[in-house]
Write a protein that holds these residues in place. Structure first.
Motif, PDB file in Angstrom:
ATOM      1  N   GLU A  54       0.857  -1.188   0.000  1.00  0.00           N
ATOM      2  CA  GLU A  54       0.000   0.000   0.000  1.00  0.00           C
ATOM      3  C   GLU A  54       0.893   1.238   0.000  1.00  0.00           C
ATOM      4  OE1 GLU A  54      -2.597  -0.361   3.347  1.00  0.00           O
ATOM      5  OE2 GLU A  54      -3.507  -2.233   2.640  1.00  0.00           O
ATOM      6  N   PRO A  55       1.620   1.471  -1.097  1.00  0.00           N
ATOM      7  CA  PRO A  55       2.637   2.534  -1.116  1.00  0.00           C
ATOM      8  C   PRO A  55       2.083   3.942  -0.951  1.00  0.00           C
ATOM      9  CG  PRO A  55       2.332   1.604  -3.311  1.00  0.00           C
ATOM     10  CD  PRO A  55       1.605   0.710  -2.364  1.00  0.00           C
ATOM     11  N   ASP A  56       0.798   4.160  -1.265  1.00  0.00           N
ATOM     12  CA  ASP A  56       0.241   5.504  -1.132  1.00  0.00           C
ATOM     13  C   ASP A  56       0.128   5.936   0.326  1.00  0.00           C
ATOM     14  OD1 ASP A  56      -1.703   3.604  -0.653  1.00  0.00           O
ATOM     15  OD2 ASP A  56      -3.331   4.749  -1.566  1.00  0.00           O
ATOM     16  N   ALA A  57       0.341   5.008   1.265  1.00  0.00           N
ATOM     17  CA  ALA A  57       0.258   5.340   2.689  1.00  0.00           C
ATOM     18  C   ALA A  57       1.636   5.364   3.349  1.00  0.00           C
ATOM     19  CB  ALA A  57      -0.636   4.329   3.403  1.00  0.00           C
ATOM     20  N   LEU A  58       2.701   5.445   2.547  1.00  0.00           N
ATOM     21  CA  LEU A  58       4.045   5.306   3.100  1.00  0.00           C
ATOM     22  C   LEU A  58       4.852   6.602   3.113  1.00  0.00           C
ATOM     23  CD1 LEU A  58       5.188   1.854   1.655  1.00  0.00           C
ATOM     24  CD2 LEU A  58       4.089   2.360   3.838  1.00  0.00           C
ATOM     25  N   ALA A  59       4.196   7.737   2.968  1.00  0.00           N
ATOM     26  CA  ALA A  59       4.933   9.002   2.932  1.00  0.00           C
ATOM     27  C   ALA A  59       5.778   9.189   4.189  1.00  0.00           C
ATOM     28  CB  ALA A  59       3.967  10.170   2.760  1.00  0.00           C
ATOM     29  N   ASP A  60       5.193   8.937   5.349  1.00  0.00           N
ATOM     30  CA  ASP A  60       5.944   9.103   6.600  1.00  0.00           C
ATOM     31  C   ASP A  60       7.058   8.075   6.711  1.00  0.00           C
ATOM     32  OD1 ASP A  60       4.339  11.218   7.304  1.00  0.00           O
ATOM     33  OD2 ASP A  60       3.062  10.046   8.650  1.00  0.00           O
ATOM     34  N   ALA A  61       6.769   6.831   6.335  1.00  0.00           N
ATOM     35  CA  ALA A  61       7.773   5.772   6.451  1.00  0.00           C
ATOM     36  C   ALA A  61       8.981   6.046   5.572  1.00  0.00           C
ATOM     37  CB  ALA A  61       7.155   4.425   6.083  1.00  0.00           C
ATOM     38  N   LEU A  62       8.775   6.714   4.434  1.00  0.00           N
ATOM     39  CA  LEU A  62       9.864   6.979   3.496  1.00  0.00           C
ATOM     40  C   LEU A  62      10.610   8.277   3.787  1.00  0.00           C
ATOM     41  CD1 LEU A  62       8.125   5.902   0.170  1.00  0.00           C
ATOM     42  CD2 LEU A  62      10.186   4.853   1.147  1.00  0.00           C
ATOM     43  N   THR A  63      10.101   9.078   4.690  1.00  0.00           N
ATOM     44  CA  THR A  63      10.739  10.362   4.991  1.00  0.00           C
ATOM     45  C   THR A  63      12.142  10.155   5.577  1.00  0.00           C
ATOM     46  OG1 THR A  63       8.610  11.431   5.413  1.00  0.00           O
ATOM     47  CG2 THR A  63      10.575  12.479   6.333  1.00  0.00           C
ATOM     48  N   ALA A  77       2.878  -6.962  -7.123  1.00  0.00           N
ATOM     49  CA  ALA A  77       3.066  -6.777  -8.564  1.00  0.00           C
ATOM     50  C   ALA A  77       2.299  -5.571  -9.101  1.00  0.00           C
ATOM     51  CB  ALA A  77       2.652  -8.046  -9.308  1.00  0.00           C
ATOM     52  N   GLU A  78       1.090  -5.390  -8.613  1.00  0.00           N
ATOM     53  CA  GLU A  78       0.240  -4.321  -9.131  1.00  0.00           C
ATOM     54  C   GLU A  78       0.691  -2.941  -8.690  1.00  0.00           C
ATOM     55  OE1 GLU A  78      -0.737  -6.931  -7.457  1.00  0.00           O
ATOM     56  OE2 GLU A  78      -1.984  -8.132  -8.808  1.00  0.00           O
ATOM     57  N   VAL A  79       1.430  -2.848  -7.590  1.00  0.00           N
ATOM     58  CA  VAL A  79       1.788  -1.535  -7.028  1.00  0.00           C
ATOM     59  C   VAL A  79       3.294  -1.352  -6.875  1.00  0.00           C
ATOM     60  CG1 VAL A  79      -0.404  -1.313  -5.805  1.00  0.00           C
ATOM     61  CG2 VAL A  79       1.551  -2.382  -4.642  1.00  0.00           C
ATOM     62  N   GLY A  80       4.067  -2.347  -7.286  1.00  0.00           N
ATOM     63  CA  GLY A  80       5.508  -2.285  -7.086  1.00  0.00           C
ATOM     64  C   GLY A  80       6.164  -1.093  -7.755  1.00  0.00           C
ATOM     65  N   ALA A  81       5.750  -0.787  -8.973  1.00  0.00           N
ATOM     66  CA  ALA A  81       6.337   0.348  -9.686  1.00  0.00           C
ATOM     67  C   ALA A  81       6.036   1.654  -8.949  1.00  0.00           C
ATOM     68  CB  ALA A  81       5.812   0.399 -11.119  1.00  0.00           C
ATOM     69  N   ASP A  82       4.836   1.757  -8.385  1.00  0.00           N
ATOM     70  CA  ASP A  82       4.465   2.934  -7.610  1.00  0.00           C
ATOM     71  C   ASP A  82       5.331   3.040  -6.363  1.00  0.00           C
ATOM     72  OD1 ASP A  82       3.077   5.193  -6.758  1.00  0.00           O
ATOM     73  OD2 ASP A  82       1.496   4.022  -5.798  1.00  0.00           O
ATOM     74  N   LEU A  83       5.536   1.917  -5.669  1.00  0.00           N
ATOM     75  CA  LEU A  83       6.396   1.905  -4.491  1.00  0.00           C
ATOM     76  C   LEU A  83       7.791   2.407  -4.839  1.00  0.00           C
ATOM     77  CD1 LEU A  83       7.193   1.029  -1.571  1.00  0.00           C
ATOM     78  CD2 LEU A  83       7.677  -1.245  -2.541  1.00  0.00           C
ATOM     79  N   VAL A  84       8.355   1.884  -5.921  1.00  0.00           N
ATOM     80  CA  VAL A  84       9.711   2.263  -6.314  1.00  0.00           C
ATOM     81  C   VAL A  84       9.788   3.749  -6.650  1.00  0.00           C
ATOM     82  CG1 VAL A  84      11.490   1.918  -8.072  1.00  0.00           C
ATOM     83  CG2 VAL A  84      10.332  -0.060  -7.065  1.00  0.00           C
ATOM     84  N   GLN A  85       8.804   4.255  -7.388  1.00  0.00           N
ATOM     85  CA  GLN A  85       8.821   5.674  -7.751  1.00  0.00           C
ATOM     86  C   GLN A  85       8.699   6.570  -6.524  1.00  0.00           C
ATOM     87  OE1 GLN A  85       9.445   6.910 -10.959  1.00  0.00           O
ATOM     88  NE2 GLN A  85       9.814   8.681  -9.621  1.00  0.00           N
ATOM     89  N   ARG A  86       7.840   6.193  -5.602  1.00  0.00           N
ATOM     90  CA  ARG A  86       7.694   6.979  -4.384  1.00  0.00           C
ATOM     91  C   ARG A  86       8.992   6.976  -3.578  1.00  0.00           C
ATOM     92  NH1 ARG A  86       2.302   8.262  -2.883  1.00  0.00           N
ATOM     93  NH2 ARG A  86       0.782   7.433  -4.389  1.00  0.00           N
ATOM     94  N   ALA A  87       9.678   5.845  -3.565  1.00  0.00           N
ATOM     95  CA  ALA A  87      10.954   5.767  -2.863  1.00  0.00           C
ATOM     96  C   ALA A  87      11.992   6.677  -3.509  1.00  0.00           C
ATOM     97  CB  ALA A  87      11.453   4.321  -2.841  1.00  0.00           C
ATOM     98  N   VAL A  88      12.060   6.654  -4.825  1.00  0.00           N
ATOM     99  CA  VAL A  88      13.008   7.517  -5.544  1.00  0.00           C
ATOM    100  C   VAL A  88      12.681   8.985  -5.284  1.00  0.00           C
ATOM    101  CG1 VAL A  88      13.807   8.230  -7.824  1.00  0.00           C
ATOM    102  CG2 VAL A  88      13.493   5.799  -7.319  1.00  0.00           C
ATOM    103  N   ASP A  89      11.401   9.328  -5.348  1.00  0.00           N
ATOM    104  CA  ASP A  89      10.978  10.713  -5.112  1.00  0.00           C
ATOM    105  C   ASP A  89      11.298  11.165  -3.687  1.00  0.00           C
ATOM    106  OD1 ASP A  89      10.030  10.773  -7.698  1.00  0.00           O
ATOM    107  OD2 ASP A  89       7.919  10.484  -7.133  1.00  0.00           O
ATOM    108  N   ALA A  90      11.306  10.209  -2.745  1.00  0.00           N
ATOM    109  CA  ALA A  90      11.576  10.544  -1.342  1.00  0.00           C
ATOM    110  C   ALA A  90      13.064  10.696  -1.059  1.00  0.00           C
ATOM    111  CB  ALA A  90      10.985   9.472  -0.436  1.00  0.00           C
ATOM    112  N   GLY A  91      13.903  10.308  -2.025  1.00  0.00           N
ATOM    113  CA  GLY A  91      15.342  10.467  -1.836  1.00  0.00           C
ATOM    114  C   GLY A  91      16.123   9.188  -1.654  1.00  0.00           C
TER     115      GLY A  91
END
Length: 270
Positions: A54-63, A77-91
């Motif tokens: 559920e990567p859309d709820a991980l903003a705090d965890a990735l800070t 599989a369905e959200v992995g690309a989103d997770l990776v992009q959010r991680a990259v965007d978070a630094g």
């Protein structure tokens, strides 16, 4: 530097957390149940509530996170690309990914992320042997459809390779095939267990369908169960051939199945 570990209380994730702590790193463990995780993980580990599916709820965890360990799990599989992009965007600038048995959407997203990455292509985990514990305790028997060799790898060795790739240079862009030091059949593994327990353990063959039904009864989706049992029916060459990657990366021999059994033998006692 903060390192986020997904699947932090799982068979491999908890070893990743412990090894990072041992090496003096600041660790944030992602878990659905922080209360239970606190009892399982070393002191000083920061806990983040959530799941990487559920990567859309991980903003705090990735800070503040600069490195990330991903365990590919059902539903990712369905959200992995989103997770990776959010991680990259978070630094996040370095990732390790423990694959799901093949290069799927998440594994490919990591490879395409533009950050340093290492893919851990572990073959069969020694911890899979724990699925035999109930039948060994109750009946002194192991029920499986196949008796083919597998170069099982200790989950702590997978974790140690992951931590090395997260912390040390020279591992970016690598896909590491990970095995243990021996290829053992089902009967071979039973013999090691029997010697450790000091009792006989029988081997009883079941059908492919019985094995699939047994997995689905534990909540595994049928397509995943078919994949797992099919893999054991015809394992790839990489799974039955001993690879020295663990030793080359860690500078020490891979742990043996006998070592794994010695660590877990009490879970098989009646």
């Amino acid at each position: 530097m903060t390192i986020l570990v997904t699947g932090a209380t799982g068979n491999t994730g908890r070893h990743v957390v412990s090894e990072l702590v041992r090496r003096g790193q600041r660790v944030r463990a992602l878990t659905r149940d922080p209360g239970a995780a606190r009892r399982k993980l070393p002191a000083g580990v920061e806990l983040a509530s959530g799941t990487h599916t559920e990567p859309d709820a991980l903003a705090d965890a990735l800070t503040g996170v600069t490195a990330l360990h991903i365990t590919v799990a059902s539903g990712l599989a369905e959200v992995g690309a989103d997770l990776v992009q959010r991680a990259v965007d978070a630094g996040v600038r370095r990732m390790t990914v423990l694959w799901g048995g093949y290069v799927g959407p998440t594994e490919q997203a990591v490879a395409d992320s533009g950050v340093e990455w290492t893919r851990l292509e572990a073959q069969e985990f020694m911890s899979n042997t724990l699925t035999w514990a109930d039948s060994i305790r109750a009946d002194g028997v192991v029920r499986e459809p196949h008796d083919l060799p597998s170069a099982l790898v200790h989950e702590a060795d997978i974790a140690a390779v992951a931590v090395t790739a997260l912390l040390d240079d020279g591992h970016a862009g690598r896909a590491y095939n990970l095995t243990g030091p021996q290829a053992l059949t089902t009967r071979d593994r039973i013999a090691v267990l029997a010697a450790a327990l000091g009792r006989d353990i029988a081997f009883e063959r079941i059908t492919h369908e019985q094995a699939v039904d047994r997995l689905t009864a534990t909540g595994v989706p049928r397509p995943d169960a078919e994949y797992v049992i099919g893999w054991h029916a015809s394992p790839p060459a990489e799974a039955v051939t001993v690879d020295d990657t663990v030793e080359r990366v860690l500078g020490r021999p891979a742990r043996t199945f006998a070592q794994w059994v010695a660590e877990h033998v009490d879970r098989f006692r009646g």
